[in-house]
Design an enzyme around this catalytic site. Structure first.
Site, PDB file in Angstrom:
ATOM      1  N   ASN A  81       0.842  -1.200   0.000  1.00  0.00           N
ATOM      2  CA  ASN A  81       0.000   0.000   0.000  1.00  0.00           C
ATOM      3  C   ASN A  81       0.875   1.247   0.000  1.00  0.00           C
ATOM      4  O   ASN A  81       1.935   1.284   0.632  1.00  0.00           O
ATOM      5  CB  ASN A  81      -1.008  -0.003   1.158  1.00  0.00           C
ATOM      6  CG  ASN A  81      -0.383  -0.211   2.523  1.00  0.00           C
ATOM      7  OD1 ASN A  81       0.677  -0.827   2.646  1.00  0.00           O
ATOM      8  ND2 ASN A  81      -1.023   0.299   3.557  1.00  0.00           N
TER       9      ASN A  81
ATOM     10  N   GLU B 269       0.333   5.170   0.676  1.00  0.00           N
ATOM     11  CA  GLU B 269      -0.619   6.172   1.159  1.00  0.00           C
ATOM     12  C   GLU B 269      -0.240   7.569   0.687  1.00  0.00           C
ATOM     13  O   GLU B 269       0.844   7.777   0.128  1.00  0.00           O
ATOM     14  CB  GLU B 269      -0.699   6.096   2.692  1.00  0.00           C
ATOM     15  CG  GLU B 269      -1.224   4.732   3.134  1.00  0.00           C
ATOM     16  CD  GLU B 269      -1.529   4.630   4.614  1.00  0.00           C
ATOM     17  OE1 GLU B 269      -1.059   5.480   5.404  1.00  0.00           O
ATOM     18  OE2 GLU B 269      -2.257   3.683   4.983  1.00  0.00           O
TER      19      GLU B 269
ATOM     20  N   GLU C 205      -2.948  -4.513  -3.302  1.00  0.00           N
ATOM     21  CA  GLU C 205      -3.438  -5.364  -4.398  1.00  0.00           C
ATOM     22  C   GLU C 205      -3.375  -4.623  -5.734  1.00  0.00           C
ATOM     23  O   GLU C 205      -2.970  -5.174  -6.751  1.00  0.00           O
ATOM     24  CB  GLU C 205      -4.894  -5.788  -4.136  1.00  0.00           C
ATOM     25  CG  GLU C 205      -5.084  -6.641  -2.906  1.00  0.00           C
ATOM     26  CD  GLU C 205      -5.374  -5.825  -1.646  1.00  0.00           C
ATOM     27  OE1 GLU C 205      -4.783  -4.734  -1.468  1.00  0.00           O
ATOM     28  OE2 GLU C 205      -6.183  -6.296  -0.832  1.00  0.00           O
TER      29      GLU C 205
ATOM     30  N   CYS D 220     -10.384  -4.811  -0.647  1.00  0.00           N
ATOM     31  CA  CYS D 220     -11.503  -3.854  -0.590  1.00  0.00           C
ATOM     32  C   CYS D 220     -12.303  -3.926  -1.890  1.00  0.00           C
ATOM     33  O   CYS D 220     -11.904  -4.578  -2.862  1.00  0.00           O
ATOM     34  CB  CYS D 220     -10.971  -2.435  -0.367  1.00  0.00           C
ATOM     35  SG  CYS D 220     -10.279  -1.668  -1.858  1.00  0.00           S
TER      36      CYS D 220
ATOM     37  N   CYS E 282     -10.465  -2.860  -5.115  1.00  0.00           N
ATOM     38  CA  CYS E 282      -9.491  -3.874  -5.538  1.00  0.00           C
ATOM     39  C   CYS E 282     -10.178  -5.109  -6.108  1.00  0.00           C
ATOM     40  O   CYS E 282      -9.693  -5.709  -7.065  1.00  0.00           O
ATOM     41  CB  CYS E 282      -8.574  -4.248  -4.377  1.00  0.00           C
ATOM     42  SG  CYS E 282      -7.417  -2.908  -3.984  1.00  0.00           S
TER      43      CYS E 282
HETATM   44  N1  THU Z   1      -5.295  -1.528   2.328  1.00  0.00           N
HETATM   45  C1  THU Z   1      -4.697  -2.368   1.445  1.00  0.00           C
HETATM   46  O1  THU Z   1      -3.567  -2.120   1.006  1.00  0.00           O
HETATM   47  N2  THU Z   1      -5.363  -3.473   1.060  1.00  0.00           N
HETATM   48  C2  THU Z   1      -6.585  -3.861   1.560  1.00  0.00           C
HETATM   49  O2  THU Z   1      -7.092  -4.904   1.176  1.00  0.00           O
HETATM   50  C3  THU Z   1      -7.290  -3.005   2.510  1.00  0.00           C
HETATM   51  C4  THU Z   1      -6.625  -1.729   2.854  1.00  0.00           C
HETATM   52  C5  THU Z   1      -4.532  -0.358   2.813  1.00  0.00           C
HETATM   53  C6  THU Z   1      -5.036   0.978   2.395  1.00  0.00           C
HETATM   54  C7  THU Z   1      -4.522   1.858   3.503  1.00  0.00           C
HETATM   55  O3  THU Z   1      -3.168   2.203   3.235  1.00  0.00           O
HETATM   56  C8  THU Z   1      -4.523   0.968   4.732  1.00  0.00           C
HETATM   57  O4  THU Z   1      -4.553  -0.364   4.229  1.00  0.00           O
HETATM   58  C9  THU Z   1      -5.691   1.197   5.660  1.00  0.00           C
HETATM   59  O5  THU Z   1      -6.896   1.167   4.985  1.00  0.00           O
END
Ligand code: THU
Length: 141
Positions: free
Chosen positions: A50, A52, A63, A95, A98
């Protein structure tokens, strides 16, 4: 959803890839490190974490980062398997955004297993079909 308590042997490579990616997670706002690994029909594994952003909404999940990496390397590809790694007691499944993006590369989504694991080895197994039974797809355009 099937649940097991340790990393199954057939997921070792995907797990290791997701694990390395997770360590590089850029998540200064949530503090939640996520790694993902996908395997394509060529047998190649791509990974992502991830990423941010200060605007929050520009955040990209692990993902989708993995999917973008696969496209950068292979162009069009067919998705074979997906693994998501967090350190949460109950592992995180992809999510909604994704799920939709993963489905774009899965002509047979019922045949694409999705594994959600944590660092203790707790493993949930489901499929893209279960996660997104009615995606928006190209036939609707
Ligand atoms: N996040 C993911 O990378 N994948 C998921 O399946 C759910 C959420 C990340 C996004 C954000 O950086 C952090 O997790 C909290 O939501």
């Amino acid at each position: 959803v099937k649940i097991t308590a340790k990393v199954p042997a057939h997921l070792r490579k995907l797990y290791e890839a997701a694990h390395q990616a997770r360590l590089r997670s850029y998540s200064p706002y949530s503090g939640k490190k996520v790694g993902a690994a996908i395997e394509t029909s060529s047998g190649t594994i791509y990974f992502g974490c991830n990423v941010e952003n200060a605007t929050y909404g520009a955040t990209c999940c692990a993902e989708r980062t993995a999917i973008q990496t696969a496209v950068a390397h292979e162009g069009r590809f067919v998705l074979r398997r997906v693994l998501v790694l967090t350190d949460h007691p109950s592992p995180w499944l992809p999510c909604g955004i994704c799920r939709q993006v993963l489905t774009e590369f899965a002509p047979k989504r019922g045949k694409v297993p999705v594994y959600a694991l944590n660092l203790k080895g707790v493993c949930l197994e489901t499929s893209l079909q279960e996660l997104l039974p009615t995606p928006f797809d190209r036939t609707q355009l």
